[in-house]
Motif scaffolding. Structure first.
Motif, PDB file in Angstrom:
ATOM      1  N   SER A  21       0.848  -1.294   0.038  1.00  0.00           N
ATOM      2  CA  SER A  21      -0.011  -0.051  -0.165  1.00  0.00           C
ATOM      3  C   SER A  21       0.920   1.487   0.081  1.00  0.00           C
ATOM      4  O   SER A  21       0.785   2.092   0.713  1.00  0.00           O
ATOM      5  N   PRO A  22       1.664   1.583  -1.022  1.00  0.00           N
ATOM      6  CA  PRO A  22       2.873   2.281  -0.979  1.00  0.00           C
ATOM      7  C   PRO A  22       2.277   3.807  -0.738  1.00  0.00           C
ATOM      8  O   PRO A  22       2.954   4.711  -0.309  1.00  0.00           O
ATOM      9  N   ASN A  23       1.039   4.034  -1.736  1.00  0.00           N
ATOM     10  CA  ASN A  23       0.646   5.629  -1.531  1.00  0.00           C
ATOM     11  C   ASN A  23      -0.447   5.883  -0.549  1.00  0.00           C
ATOM     12  O   ASN A  23      -1.022   6.962  -0.687  1.00  0.00           O
ATOM     13  N   ARG A  24      -0.744   4.813   0.252  1.00  0.00           N
ATOM     14  CA  ARG A  24      -1.947   4.983   1.124  1.00  0.00           C
ATOM     15  C   ARG A  24      -1.174   5.873   2.545  1.00  0.00           C
ATOM     16  O   ARG A  24      -0.152   5.655   2.764  1.00  0.00           O
ATOM     17  N   VAL A  25      -1.846   7.092   2.939  1.00  0.00           N
ATOM     18  CA  VAL A  25      -1.282   7.564   3.978  1.00  0.00           C
ATOM     19  C   VAL A  25      -1.440   6.910   5.251  1.00  0.00           C
ATOM     20  O   VAL A  25      -2.294   6.471   5.538  1.00  0.00           O
ATOM     21  N   GLY A  34      -0.603  25.626  11.566  1.00  0.00           N
ATOM     22  CA  GLY A  34      -1.651  25.193  11.218  1.00  0.00           C
ATOM     23  C   GLY A  34      -1.892  24.256  10.176  1.00  0.00           C
ATOM     24  O   GLY A  34      -2.814  23.578   9.830  1.00  0.00           O
ATOM     25  N   ARG A  35      -0.724  23.856   9.502  1.00  0.00           N
ATOM     26  CA  ARG A  35      -0.767  22.798   8.578  1.00  0.00           C
ATOM     27  C   ARG A  35      -0.574  21.583   8.932  1.00  0.00           C
ATOM     28  O   ARG A  35      -0.183  21.339  10.080  1.00  0.00           O
ATOM     29  N   THR A  36      -0.612  20.433   8.185  1.00  0.00           N
ATOM     30  CA  THR A  36      -0.655  19.074   8.413  1.00  0.00           C
ATOM     31  C   THR A  36       0.412  18.396   7.368  1.00  0.00           C
ATOM     32  O   THR A  36       0.459  18.940   6.200  1.00  0.00           O
ATOM     33  N   LEU A  37       1.185  17.611   7.879  1.00  0.00           N
ATOM     34  CA  LEU A  37       2.046  16.675   6.969  1.00  0.00           C
ATOM     35  C   LEU A  37       1.544  15.325   7.023  1.00  0.00           C
ATOM     36  O   LEU A  37       1.476  14.711   8.184  1.00  0.00           O
ATOM     37  N   GLU A  38       1.265  14.874   5.546  1.00  0.00           N
ATOM     38  CA  GLU A  38       0.726  13.500   5.416  1.00  0.00           C
ATOM     39  C   GLU A  38       1.927  12.782   5.015  1.00  0.00           C
ATOM     40  O   GLU A  38       2.945  13.213   4.043  1.00  0.00           O
ATOM     41  N   ILE A  39       2.186  11.481   5.570  1.00  0.00           N
ATOM     42  CA  ILE A  39       3.189  10.716   5.366  1.00  0.00           C
ATOM     43  C   ILE A  39       2.824   9.109   4.981  1.00  0.00           C
ATOM     44  O   ILE A  39       1.889   8.652   5.703  1.00  0.00           O
ATOM     45  N   THR A  40       3.144   8.660   3.673  1.00  0.00           N
ATOM     46  CA  THR A  40       2.571   7.580   3.382  1.00  0.00           C
ATOM     47  C   THR A  40       3.539   6.464   3.534  1.00  0.00           C
ATOM     48  O   THR A  40       4.287   6.464   4.322  1.00  0.00           O
ATOM     49  N   PHE A 238      -1.511  -4.032  11.391  1.00  0.00           N
ATOM     50  CA  PHE A 238      -2.719  -3.951  10.661  1.00  0.00           C
ATOM     51  C   PHE A 238      -2.876  -2.912   9.384  1.00  0.00           C
ATOM     52  O   PHE A 238      -3.521  -3.032   8.698  1.00  0.00           O
ATOM     53  N   GLY A 239      -1.643  -1.939   9.639  1.00  0.00           N
ATOM     54  CA  GLY A 239      -1.664  -1.159   8.528  1.00  0.00           C
ATOM     55  C   GLY A 239      -2.571   0.020   8.285  1.00  0.00           C
ATOM     56  O   GLY A 239      -3.126   0.543   7.401  1.00  0.00           O
ATOM     57  N   PHE A 240      -3.118   0.462   9.477  1.00  0.00           N
ATOM     58  CA  PHE A 240      -4.337   1.380   9.430  1.00  0.00           C
ATOM     59  C   PHE A 240      -3.526   2.836   9.723  1.00  0.00           C
ATOM     60  O   PHE A 240      -2.562   2.997  10.065  1.00  0.00           O
ATOM     61  N   SER A 241      -4.572   3.942   9.673  1.00  0.00           N
ATOM     62  CA  SER A 241      -3.854   5.375   9.709  1.00  0.00           C
ATOM     63  C   SER A 241      -3.949   6.006  11.358  1.00  0.00           C
ATOM     64  O   SER A 241      -4.664   5.617  12.123  1.00  0.00           O
ATOM     65  N   VAL A 242      -2.953   6.626  11.546  1.00  0.00           N
ATOM     66  CA  VAL A 242      -2.610   7.219  12.657  1.00  0.00           C
ATOM     67  C   VAL A 242      -2.719   8.741  12.497  1.00  0.00           C
ATOM     68  O   VAL A 242      -1.750   9.132  11.399  1.00  0.00           O
ATOM     69  N   PHE A 243      -3.391   9.560  13.234  1.00  0.00           N
ATOM     70  CA  PHE A 243      -3.106  10.972  13.281  1.00  0.00           C
ATOM     71  C   PHE A 243      -2.587  11.505  14.812  1.00  0.00           C
ATOM     72  O   PHE A 243      -2.722  10.706  15.841  1.00  0.00           O
ATOM     73  N   PHE A 244      -2.105  12.561  14.809  1.00  0.00           N
ATOM     74  CA  PHE A 244      -1.403  12.920  16.110  1.00  0.00           C
ATOM     75  C   PHE A 244      -1.768  14.344  16.726  1.00  0.00           C
ATOM     76  O   PHE A 244      -2.463  15.202  15.684  1.00  0.00           O
TER      77      PHE A 244
END
Length: 562
Positions: A21-25, A34-40, A238-244
């Motif tokens: 899932s290379p391109n999944r965030v 106030g900006r956010t950084l998304e890392i795949t 499990f490969g799920f998304s994490v927010f901080f």
């Protein structure tokens, strides 16, 4: 099929998702302005391997301890993995430590380098730690680090080629030394293998159906096994998304951004949510609205939406019991809070409540693969796939805390119901004896008292006194209201008197509290009164206050203001 499909260790897991899932965030990190950084997944793996190559270039001895100090961030997790890819061992430090304890851990772990993450000296102990960090210790700064005079993460990633010859670890190799927060004495270094870290995945898969479509918000300290197991390990497995979360002031905004499907918290925050809603919508009004056939559903949905938990399917609470009325309130909203129980020594992999099988006051069944028993002295003993390798440099303490047949002595007293669910009834060593020769277990009494919105922390004590008494630490909001005159001591005194009478009516005669003392100081992690997981350090509190007990008793008041 992925070359890393076994997901035998967390380093395997990252490469597996980077390949499939290379391109999944994977991670979303709040940044300044106030900006956010998304890392795949592909970017996380690439950056971890670049940082690993840089660490390799430091020519440290094989299997060196490398300290990781910082508040939660995407780059903390990437650094954790980079240390492993480089063939070393991670030693996470709580960002709220004082300087003395930080230096002790660095020396005890024989740290050969340190990676600094998100720190500001306001929400953490950086101002106390910074002056005592060894100047000769090789240091790397992650984004949001306070040090600009050492090698910087962004420069390293931009100028270093990814590690080419990746040697993945075996499951039985040591991965990390986690220093216990310690309610007494010096912190102990708990050694875990890559295999014990992944043990938690079995229960999350089989019991809680965690999957790649889940989302979590990270804010509890990653230096503690709870967040590392439920969030870092689970997200990698499990490969799920994490927010901080960014900071306390933006927590609600961060929660709304994450829209978590799994929310893991501690009773203190679950209680704050409950009290905040009650201030806006009093319980009496809730009762009327919730019982209206159509409107009730809409109002409940609106409450959960306001909390940022309307998408939450799995709500977890841990570290201490929640009052039954608060558990029932959440259940009424449609959120079944599941209690879990574990220790640093078994990577938190011990017990958990199962959906539909919750018994209030119990921490649930033993997880798959876990054996449980109650010793003759009432102590809970557990044998877990997450069991530690032992205490670092302390075989004597390791032997003391383990039974001859391999069970961990938890130090907690408990009982098991006919369905196999465990209830924690206190600590083996927390019982104290009054001057009347009667033993008192403080924790159940503290749980009964923990229902007033102006009280943040409670300690029941009273060894060698005729009867036990309670220490109340007011919340910062309550202290501010008192200072501004928006709240009176007389009002609180009456409310605490009523609370005391109500709780005493449920206690045995020898447990009844003589009085309550409202302390003037704040108990914090920084001043040593609380552990990093917000538990009270009972011995520290008793050392500070017990000498005044005779004087307070002599006042013959139900509520004493220090």
């Amino acid at each position: 099929m992925s070359r890393y499909a076994s997901r035998a260790t967390l380093p395997h897991c990252l490469l597996h998702w980077a390949e499939t899932s290379p391109n999944r965030v994977y991670m979303t990190q709040p940044m300044p302005g106030g900006r956010t950084l998304e890392i795949t997944w592909a970017q996380a793996a690439d950056q971890a391997l670049r940082l690993a190559a840089y660490i390799k270039g430091l020519d440290l001895p094989p299997r060196s301890s490398i300290a990781l100090l910082g508040r939660n961030s995407a780059h903390w997790i990437i650094a954790d993995l980079a240390i492993w890819y480089a063939g070393h061992i991670t030693v996470p430090l709580y960002p709220t430590l004082n300087g003395e304890t930080a230096v002790y851990i660095l020396e005890h772990a024989e740290a050969k380098a340190i990676i600094l993450g998100k720190l500001d000296g306001i929400a953490d102990g950086w101002k106390d730690i910074a002056p005592v960090l060894p100047a000769e210790l090789p240091t790397i700064s992650l984004p949001l680090s306070p040090r600009a005079d050492v090698p910087q993460y962004d420069d390293i990633i931009a100028t270093t080629e990814p590690l080419a010859d990746v040697q993945l670890p075996d499951a039985d190799q040591m991965s990390t030394i986690v220093y216990t927060s310690g309610s007494t004495g010096r912190p102990k270094g708990v050694m875990h293998s890559f295999g014990t870290m992944c043990s938690v995945a079995q229960a999350l898969r089989d019991t809680y159906k965690v999957n790649q479509d889940d989302r979590m918000l990270s804010y509890l300290p990653l230096a503690h096994v709870a967040e590392r197991a439920v969030l870092e390990t689970a997200s990698l497995y499990f490969g799920f998304s994490v927010f901080f979360a960014d900071k306390l002031e933006t927590f609600q905004q961060d929660l709304q951004r994450a829209q978590p499907t799994i929310f893991f918290s501690v009773p203190r925050l679950w209680t704050k949510f409950y009290l905040a809603i009650n201030e806006k919508l009093p319980l009496k009004k809730q009762k009327v609205l919730f019982n209206l056939p159509l409107l009730g559903k809409l109002v409940k949905k609106k409450v959960l939406t306001q909390l940022g938990l309307d998408k939450c399917r799995l709500a977890i609470t841990a570290s201490a019991p929640l009052p039954p009325n608060i558990l029932q309130w959440y259940r009424g909203l449609g959120l079944e809070l599941l209690d879990v129980y574990g220790m640093t020594e078994n990577y938190g992999y011990s017990h958990g409540s199962r959906p539909g099988e919750v018994r209030v006051g119990y921490v649930g069944h033993a997880n798959p693969g876990v054996e449980q028993r109650i010793a003759e002295n009432g102590e809970v003993q557990v044998k877990s796939p997450g069991q530690m390798m032992g205490y670092y440099k302390d075989p004597a303490k390791t032997a003391e805390d383990m039974t001859d047949d391999g069970f961990l002595k938890t130090g907690d007293r408990g009982e098991i119901d006919p369905q196999g669910r465990l209830r924690i009834t206190g600590r083996v060593k927390e019982l104290f004896k009054t001057s009347k020769g009667k033993y008192v277990a403080p924790v159940p009494i503290e749980n009964k008292l923990n229902v007033h919105q102006k009280v943040e922390v409670i300690c029941v004590t009273g060894p060698s006194q005729p009867q036990p008494f309670a220490l109340f630490m007011l919340s910062l909001d309550a202290q501010a209201e008192l200072a501004k005159g928006h709240l009176s001591k007389d009002t609180l005194t009456q409310e605490f008197t009523d609370l005391l009478a109500g709780v005493n009516a449920t206690l045995e005669d020898h447990e009844k509290l003589d009085y309550v003392v409202v302390v003037k100081d704040q108990w914090t992690m920084e001043n040593g009164f609380l552990t990093p997981t917000m538990k009270i350090k009972r011995n520290i509190i008793e050392d500070r206050y017990l000498s005044h007990a005779d004087e307070w008793l002599g006042q013959r008041k139900k509520v004493v203001w220090e």
